[in-house]
Scaffold this motif. Structure first.
Motif, PDB file in Angstrom:
ATOM      1  N   ARG A 150       0.698  -1.181   0.089  1.00  0.00           N
ATOM      2  CA  ARG A 150      -0.025  -0.148   0.117  1.00  0.00           C
ATOM      3  C   ARG A 150       0.913   1.283   0.047  1.00  0.00           C
ATOM      4  NH1 ARG A 150      -2.289  -4.165   2.057  1.00  0.00           N
ATOM      5  NH2 ARG A 150      -4.686  -4.493   2.154  1.00  0.00           N
ATOM      6  N   ALA A 151       2.317   1.055  -0.175  1.00  0.00           N
ATOM      7  CA  ALA A 151       3.091   2.391   0.032  1.00  0.00           C
ATOM      8  C   ALA A 151       4.204   2.228  -1.228  1.00  0.00           C
ATOM      9  CB  ALA A 151       3.708   2.346   1.114  1.00  0.00           C
ATOM     10  N   ARG A 152       4.535   3.134  -1.632  1.00  0.00           N
ATOM     11  CA  ARG A 152       5.609   3.324  -2.671  1.00  0.00           C
ATOM     12  C   ARG A 152       6.937   3.214  -2.031  1.00  0.00           C
ATOM     13  NH1 ARG A 152       6.120   7.337  -7.554  1.00  0.00           N
ATOM     14  NH2 ARG A 152       7.687   6.354  -8.788  1.00  0.00           N
ATOM     15  N   THR A 153       8.006   2.362  -2.268  1.00  0.00           N
ATOM     16  CA  THR A 153       9.218   2.545  -1.568  1.00  0.00           C
ATOM     17  C   THR A 153      10.079   3.238  -2.428  1.00  0.00           C
ATOM     18  OG1 THR A 153       8.974   0.303  -0.427  1.00  0.00           O
ATOM     19  CG2 THR A 153      11.267   0.997  -0.748  1.00  0.00           C
ATOM     20  N   LEU A 154      10.867   4.271  -1.755  1.00  0.00           N
ATOM     21  CA  LEU A 154      11.713   5.080  -2.504  1.00  0.00           C
ATOM     22  C   LEU A 154      12.923   5.131  -1.673  1.00  0.00           C
ATOM     23  CD1 LEU A 154       9.731   8.542  -2.868  1.00  0.00           C
ATOM     24  CD2 LEU A 154      10.138   6.685  -4.607  1.00  0.00           C
ATOM     25  N   VAL A 155      13.983   4.666  -2.421  1.00  0.00           N
ATOM     26  CA  VAL A 155      15.561   4.598  -1.884  1.00  0.00           C
ATOM     27  C   VAL A 155      16.256   6.045  -1.894  1.00  0.00           C
ATOM     28  CG1 VAL A 155      17.528   3.344  -2.118  1.00  0.00           C
ATOM     29  CG2 VAL A 155      15.460   2.106  -2.674  1.00  0.00           C
ATOM     30  N   LEU A 156      16.584   6.493  -0.702  1.00  0.00           N
ATOM     31  CA  LEU A 156      17.319   7.492  -0.622  1.00  0.00           C
ATOM     32  C   LEU A 156      18.905   7.126  -0.526  1.00  0.00           C
ATOM     33  CD1 LEU A 156      14.638   8.689   0.426  1.00  0.00           C
ATOM     34  CD2 LEU A 156      15.727  10.314   1.689  1.00  0.00           C
ATOM     35  N   GLN A 157      19.858   8.058  -1.274  1.00  0.00           N
ATOM     36  CA  GLN A 157      20.971   7.711  -1.292  1.00  0.00           C
ATOM     37  C   GLN A 157      21.805   8.297  -0.263  1.00  0.00           C
ATOM     38  OE1 GLN A 157      21.814   8.423  -5.207  1.00  0.00           O
ATOM     39  NE2 GLN A 157      20.997   6.500  -5.975  1.00  0.00           N
ATOM     40  N   ALA A 158      23.294   7.879   0.165  1.00  0.00           N
ATOM     41  CA  ALA A 158      23.929   8.434   0.953  1.00  0.00           C
ATOM     42  C   ALA A 158      24.637   9.730   0.191  1.00  0.00           C
ATOM     43  CB  ALA A 158      25.122   7.514   1.276  1.00  0.00           C
TER      44      ALA A 158
END
Length: 435
Positions: A150-158
């Protein structure tokens, strides 16, 4: 401002006020990128922000709420519980009556257990709450599948050193920052490298260094930074990634890399005995019969860790890891064992009568052990009998041409030739060998 009312930390004072002030994450916020398109549409769905510490997950969640005009409720999964979720739901229902949507920000969402995460589901599914969860752990392992769907996963980068360098310069020029403080360019460059992609750590260290020297020097940065232990959640993905990197470096015969990853684990607080157990596994899996001594070396290192503890026992681990890197490699037993387990899966074939144990006269009367050829009495006959169940023909083990195993492979080939010449069934009943 008084002694009892200190200023907020520099990292808090410099939080971006708009999305355009966010440092890094251009893969999400650049032209045509996912969050840019979402903000342009004005329709923000539930999100899970996954990334290392200090990259702006909380800041981004606040800014997104502001951009879409939503009410923002921040909770930390470390201290919050189902009661807090109920209160957020009540507040969201009240605000929905006024036409205002609610964003529930749940920091460290991976700390919520399954029941707590399940409590969010109906309210996220109905749209009453737009959830933004932040986590440093892989959501695939730490967030319930129902919630992830039910949620979109977004990857944040260092953040890159260049990102951090720009942020540090801003801290010295911004009215909310360290006005009046100067810094050598070399000091800022050093700090941008040492901070390891963490904006919070970079700004915090700069703030301390500014109390030690003005202008801030490289020496002041080094003193303010102190001894930083590598970041590692001992039960999280990073921990297992380090183990994986260590194992693959050993398998690849690269002692420098293996020592580096071992040091990362030990310095980060990994249990040395757990690491020792994994090193023993490496000896059996990847060195195997190419160097049978490797298993003894690793077991000795495990004993040293138990006897000496850390840090004294760590040297024994390092010795074992270097030994494994330099040793010839063979996974023949590992491969054969996996194949054997697959071969017996679901099978319950009878043991051939001539191979059965016959400790009593009754068993012998039933034919147990009859026809067995005892190697030391009848070497040739021992190769003429079947050792697998009737109708089973398996070839599981094949030696590698490295180390001790390469020297033993000629004997293996000779033995296989002798077994291949054996008849299809057991020897004639009535001939009984020793047991």
């Amino acid at each position: 401002m008084t002694l009892f009312d200190p200023p907020a930390p520099l990292a808090e004072r410099l939080r971006p006020r708009t999305v355009t002030e966010v440092v890094g994450q251009s893969h999400l916020l650049g032209p045509g990128r996912p969050l840019t398109r979402v903000l342009a549409s004005g329709r923000l769905g539930s999100l899970i922000l996954w990334g290392p510490p200090g990259v702006g997950k909380t800041t981004l969640a606040r800014l997104l709420a502001g951009e879409v005009g939503a009410h923002f409720i921040p909770l930390s999964a470390v201290s919050a519980g189902v009661k807090d979720i109920r209160e957020a739901v009540t507040e969201a229902e009240r605000l929905r009556g006024r036409g205002t949507r609610t964003i529930l920000f749940l920091d460290e969402i991976h700390r919520f257990n399954k029941a707590q995460q399940d409590a969010l589901l109906p309210h996220v599914e109905s749209g009453l709450l737009t959830l933004i969860g932040a986590t440093t752990e892989n959501p695939s392992f730490e967030v319930n599948p129902a919630l992830r769907s039910r949620a979109r996963t977004l990857v944040l980068q260092a953040l890159t050193p260049d990102d951090l360098l720009g942020l540090l310069r801003r801290a010295l020029s911004d009215e909310r920052g360290l006005q009046g403080v100067q810094a050598d360019e070399g000091a800022l460059t050093l700090l941008a490298r040492l901070a390891d992609g963490d904006a919070r750590r970079a700004l915090g260290t700069l703030e301390v260094a500014a109390t030690l020297a003005n202008p801030v020097t490289e020496e002041a940065v080094t003193e303010a930074f102190g001894r930083h232990l590598p970041s590692m959640d001992k039960g999280g993905e990073d921990f297992y990634n380090l183990i994986s990197a260590l194992h693959k470096s050993v398998r690849g015969s690269h002692p420098d890399a293996a020592l580096y990853w071992l040091a990362r684990m030990v310095a980060g607080g990994a249990d040395p005995l757990y690491v020792a157990r994994r090193v023993v596994r490496m000896a059996a899996e990847d060195i195997g019969l190419a160097d049978p001594q490797a298993l003894r070396v690793c077991l000795a290192a495990k004993d040293a860790v138990e006897f000496l503890g850390s840090p004294e026992g760590d040297l024994a681990l390092a010795q074992a890891v270097v030994y494994l890197c330099l040793a010839p490699k063979s996974n023949s037993v590992y491969t054969a064992w996996k194949a054997a387990l697959n071969a017996v899966d679901g099978e319950n074939l009878a043991v051939p009568v001539h191979l059965r144990n016959a400790p009593t006269q009754f068993m012998r009367d039933q034919g147990y052990g009859r026809g067995y050829r005892y190697y030391f009495d009848d070497p040739a006959g021992s190769f003429e009998q079947r050792y697998l169940p009737e109708g089973v023909d398996l070839h599981l083990y094949a030696p590698r041409d490295e180390g001790w195993e390469a020297r033993a492979s000629e004997r293996w080939r000779k033995l296989m030739t002798l077994h291949a010449a054996s008849p299809a069934g057991p020897v004639t009943a009535g001939e009984t060998g020793s047991t």
